[in-house]
Design a protein around this motif. Structure first.
Motif, mmCIF file in Angstrom:
data_model
loop_
_atom_site.group_PDB
_atom_site.id
_atom_site.type_symbol
_atom_site.label_atom_id
_atom_site.label_comp_id
_atom_site.label_asym_id
_atom_site.label_seq_id
_atom_site.Cartn_x
_atom_site.Cartn_y
_atom_site.Cartn_z
ATOM 1 N N ASP A 38 0.641 -1.627 4.537
ATOM 2 C CA ASP A 38 -0.811 -1.060 4.954
ATOM 3 C C ASP A 38 -1.481 -2.304 5.524
ATOM 4 N N MET A 140 -2.878 11.394 5.900
ATOM 5 C CA MET A 140 -3.568 10.903 4.970
ATOM 6 C C MET A 140 -3.713 11.923 3.826
ATOM 7 N N GLN A 149 -5.075 6.180 -5.797
ATOM 8 C CA GLN A 149 -5.986 7.296 -5.875
ATOM 9 C C GLN A 149 -5.255 8.679 -5.972
ATOM 10 N N SER A 197 4.823 6.313 -0.929
ATOM 11 C CA SER A 197 4.516 6.356 -2.394
ATOM 12 C C SER A 197 4.391 4.887 -2.867
ATOM 13 N N GLY A 198 3.242 4.573 -3.191
ATOM 14 C CA GLY A 198 3.048 3.094 -3.648
ATOM 15 C C GLY A 198 2.935 3.129 -5.289
HETATM 16 C C1 DX5 Z 1 -4.014 3.897 1.420
HETATM 17 C C2 DX5 Z 1 -2.632 3.627 1.871
HETATM 18 C C3 DX5 Z 1 -1.553 4.070 1.119
HETATM 19 C C4 DX5 Z 1 -1.326 3.615 -0.269
HETATM 20 C C5 DX5 Z 1 -0.461 4.579 -1.104
HETATM 21 O O1 DX5 Z 1 -4.961 3.558 2.213
HETATM 22 O O2 DX5 Z 1 -2.353 3.859 3.062
HETATM 23 O O3 DX5 Z 1 -0.444 3.737 1.538
HETATM 24 O O4 DX5 Z 1 -1.090 2.476 -0.491
HETATM 25 O O5 DX5 Z 1 -0.458 4.118 -2.422
HETATM 26 P P1 DX5 Z 1 -0.299 5.268 -3.788
HETATM 27 O O6 DX5 Z 1 0.934 5.947 -3.610
HETATM 28 O O7 DX5 Z 1 -0.683 4.514 -4.878
HETATM 29 O O8 DX5 Z 1 -1.648 6.369 -3.078
#
Ligand code: DX5
Ligand code: ZN
Length: 219
Positions: A38, A140, A149, A197-198
């Motif tokens: 990101d 998104m 989030q 997935s983060g």
């Molecule tokens: C948000 C980013 C996502 C985020 C995803 O601005 O683009 O890629 O890092 O993280 P999670 O899965 O924790 O929502």
């Protein structure tokens, strides 16, 4: 459901940067298909994340495909440098540009795949003119800017609409934000096949391998 028809991509935004090398190496063996990096410029979104030096470091630590998700106002400025670093997929925001065709044409001169990311409140009519010249659409499912989030299910209506247009699978449909084992099935049923997935992977008691396994099994 066979688990081979989906791509799981790890967003490293929430990883432990004290030991990035260890993090990337663990993710290499976690069963993910891609890395998702990101990039935030403090203008398109409020936060600043990371740029070329970190991408170069990650490139040296993995042979998996790397998607750069550009949450920046001027994505064109970064096309050549990211291609030189070895980024595989360049995903820019439709909201960041008045004339996306120019950027798509510039990207066509590189070997990078072309992705368009679209914010939760943006109409899909904005991306329709470009569908036959890009490789993926990234919905998104949170407002861009930070990890951790909650998944926004209202985006699913748009995912479903776009999946209907994409009958012959000309492009990949992905989702980014709030994806974990509890939330993956619904966008999958709507037609998404790529899942970023983060925290779903990185902040999971099962560990990275266990988390990816559980996410895969949840479709
Ligand atoms: C948000 C980013 C996502 C985020 C995803 O601005 O683009 O890629 O890092 O993280 P999670 O899965 O924790 O929502
Ligand atoms: Zn992202």
């Amino acid at each position: 459901m066979p688990d081979k028809d989906i791509i799981i991509s790890a967003s490293i935004l929430s990883s432990n940067f004290k030991n990035l090398e260890k993090e990337i190496k663990s993710l290499n063996f976690s069963g993910i298909d891609e890395f998702h990096i990101d990039i935030m410029d403090g203008h398109f979104v409020e936060n600043i994340s990371f740029g070329q030096p970190l991408l170069r470091t990650i490139r040296s630590l993995t042979s998996l495909p790397i998607e750069a998700h550009l949450m920046v106002n001027n994505p064109a400025n970064h096309i050549n440098s990211l291609f030189e670093i070895g980024v595989d997929i360049f995903t820019f925001h439709i909201e960041s540009l008045d004339n996306p065709k120019d950027v798509i044409e510039m990207l066509s001169k590189t070997k990078m795949k072309k992705g368009i990311a679209i914010n939760p409140d943006t109409e899909i009519s904005k991306i329709l003119p470009f569908l036959d010249i890009i490789d993926r659409v990234l919905f998104m499912t949170v407002y861009p800017g930070e990890g951790g989030q909650s998944y926004l299910s209202f985006v699913e209506e748009k995912i479903e609409k776009l999946a209907k247009i994409n009958k012959s699978n000309d492009f990949l449909i992905g989702v980014d934000g709030g994806i974990k084992s509890e939330t993956i099935k619904s966008p999958y049923d709507c037609g998404a096949r790529m899942f970023v997935s983060g925290t779903g992977i990185l902040n999971n008691d099962l560990g990275y391998l266990g988390a990816v396994n559980q996410i895969r099994k949840s479709i």
